[in-house]
Design a protein around this motif. Structure first.
Motif, PDB file in Angstrom:
ATOM      1  N   TYR A 298      36.482  34.797  51.109  1.00  0.00           N
ATOM      2  CA  TYR A 298      35.468  34.873  50.052  1.00  0.00           C
ATOM      3  C   TYR A 298      34.093  34.960  50.682  1.00  0.00           C
ATOM      4  O   TYR A 298      33.741  34.116  51.507  1.00  0.00           O
ATOM      5  N   VAL A 299      33.330  35.957  50.288  1.00  0.00           N
ATOM      6  CA  VAL A 299      31.958  36.112  50.762  1.00  0.00           C
ATOM      7  C   VAL A 299      31.059  36.160  49.527  1.00  0.00           C
ATOM      8  O   VAL A 299      31.056  37.139  48.774  1.00  0.00           O
TER       9      VAL A 299
ATOM     10  N   PRO B 270      43.943  39.655  56.175  1.00  0.00           N
ATOM     11  CA  PRO B 270      43.317  39.079  54.982  1.00  0.00           C
ATOM     12  C   PRO B 270      42.453  40.091  54.238  1.00  0.00           C
ATOM     13  O   PRO B 270      41.903  41.018  54.837  1.00  0.00           O
ATOM     14  N   ARG B 271      42.356  39.886  52.929  1.00  0.00           N
ATOM     15  CA  ARG B 271      41.505  40.756  52.112  1.00  0.00           C
ATOM     16  C   ARG B 271      40.190  40.046  51.802  1.00  0.00           C
ATOM     17  O   ARG B 271      40.133  38.818  51.719  1.00  0.00           O
ATOM     18  N   ILE B 272      39.160  40.846  51.645  1.00  0.00           N
ATOM     19  CA  ILE B 272      37.823  40.283  51.438  1.00  0.00           C
ATOM     20  C   ILE B 272      37.447  40.322  49.961  1.00  0.00           C
ATOM     21  O   ILE B 272      37.557  41.364  49.312  1.00  0.00           O
ATOM     22  N   ILE B 273      37.037  39.176  49.462  1.00  0.00           N
ATOM     23  CA  ILE B 273      36.531  39.063  48.089  1.00  0.00           C
ATOM     24  C   ILE B 273      35.018  38.922  48.178  1.00  0.00           C
ATOM     25  O   ILE B 273      34.516  38.000  48.828  1.00  0.00           O
ATOM     26  N   ALA B 274      34.300  39.827  47.543  1.00  0.00           N
ATOM     27  CA  ALA B 274      32.841  39.795  47.553  1.00  0.00           C
ATOM     28  C   ALA B 274      32.344  39.375  46.179  1.00  0.00           C
ATOM     29  O   ALA B 274      32.921  39.750  45.154  1.00  0.00           O
TER      30      ALA B 274
ATOM     31  N   GLY C  37      35.178  40.022  43.407  1.00  0.00           N
ATOM     32  CA  GLY C  37      36.404  40.810  43.414  1.00  0.00           C
ATOM     33  C   GLY C  37      36.606  41.496  44.745  1.00  0.00           C
ATOM     34  O   GLY C  37      35.780  41.359  45.660  1.00  0.00           O
ATOM     35  N   PHE C  38      37.702  42.232  44.852  1.00  0.00           N
ATOM     36  CA  PHE C  38      38.050  42.851  46.124  1.00  0.00           C
ATOM     37  C   PHE C  38      37.035  43.913  46.541  1.00  0.00           C
ATOM     38  O   PHE C  38      36.672  44.787  45.752  1.00  0.00           O
ATOM     39  N   MET C  39      36.597  43.798  47.774  1.00  0.00           N
ATOM     40  CA  MET C  39      35.720  44.802  48.363  1.00  0.00           C
ATOM     41  C   MET C  39      36.505  46.115  48.484  1.00  0.00           C
ATOM     42  O   MET C  39      37.699  46.103  48.766  1.00  0.00           O
TER      43      MET C  39
ATOM     44  N   TYR D  52      25.724  32.911  50.907  1.00  0.00           N
ATOM     45  CA  TYR D  52      25.802  31.505  50.525  1.00  0.00           C
ATOM     46  C   TYR D  52      27.122  30.829  50.904  1.00  0.00           C
ATOM     47  O   TYR D  52      27.130  29.729  51.422  1.00  0.00           O
ATOM     48  N   MET D  53      28.233  31.490  50.627  1.00  0.00           N
ATOM     49  CA  MET D  53      29.544  30.910  50.949  1.00  0.00           C
ATOM     50  C   MET D  53      30.378  31.937  51.707  1.00  0.00           C
ATOM     51  O   MET D  53      30.496  33.086  51.267  1.00  0.00           O
ATOM     52  N   MET D  54      30.943  31.514  52.830  1.00  0.00           N
ATOM     53  CA  MET D  54      31.936  32.359  53.509  1.00  0.00           C
ATOM     54  C   MET D  54      33.133  31.462  53.765  1.00  0.00           C
ATOM     55  O   MET D  54      33.141  30.653  54.695  1.00  0.00           O
ATOM     56  N   TYR D  55      34.134  31.583  52.912  1.00  0.00           N
ATOM     57  CA  TYR D  55      35.263  30.664  52.916  1.00  0.00           C
ATOM     58  C   TYR D  55      36.591  31.385  53.069  1.00  0.00           C
ATOM     59  O   TYR D  55      36.871  32.350  52.359  1.00  0.00           O
TER      60      TYR D  55
END
Ligand SMILES: [Zn+2]
Length: 175
Positions: A113-114, A38-42, A71-73, A101-104
């Motif tokens: 999503y972070v 998975p890719r991380i969106i910050a 967007g993408f880290m 706040y949100m880690m989904y």
């Protein structure tokens, strides 16, 4: 992927490597296992008093719909740096990061999503290249029907409930 990014060979094969339990793309030439994860969106939910900052997207997907700056880290940056950078690029907003706040997990697209809660330092924000417009919204002004992603809707729902209590826990979940 058509060629091995390590040796350039086109002999790529889906197989379960020894000791693994999932199919991986493996190079038969150099034996490199090309993991896909998975890719991380910050990003951030920037707030100012009782308002939240949203960006109207100037890019696909979801052109013209509203989102939070995210967007993408990138390699070589921390999750906090990525969130601050994305908020600057999309909204030219200067922020103080508050809590996570949100880690989904977004299962359909294999993304994590972070999002941090962040306070705007000033009101000098304006649209970056990826935004058509950047604007503060009160709760009753939120364009619920024109939000770009379900995660944005979830974040805003949580935020306005938490705002009433002045208590902002980290929300962990999946969509
Ligand atoms: Zn190879």
């Amino acid at each position: 992927m058509n060629y091995c990014s390590h040796c350039g060979s086109s002999q790529l094969q889906w197989m379960i490597p020894k000791g693994d339990h999932l199919q991986r793309l493996v190079c038969e030439q150099c034996k490199t296992i090309h993991y896909q994860n998975p890719r991380i969106i910050a990003g951030c939910l920037p707030v100012w008093q009782d308002k939240v900052l949203l960006c109207k997207r100037a890019i696909e997907p979801r052109y013209g719909l509203w989102t939070v700056p995210a967007g993408f880290m990138e390699n070589g940056e921390s999750i906090e740096e990525a969130a601050i950078r994305e908020t600057w690029e999309e909204a030219y907003a200067e922020i103080d990061l508050k809590s996570l706040y949100m880690m989904y997990s977004i299962m359909r697209v294999d993304q994590l999503y972070v999002l941090f809660r962040a306070e705007l330092k000033n009101l000098n924000f304006h649209a970056g290249e990826e935004s058509l417009e950047v604007k503060l919204f009160e709760k009753n002004e939120i364009p619920w029907k024109d939000l770009a992603f379900q995660i944005v809707e979830k974040t805003l729902e949580n935020y306005f409930i938490d705002y009433e209590q002045n208590y902002f826990p980290t929300h962990v979940g999946k969509l």
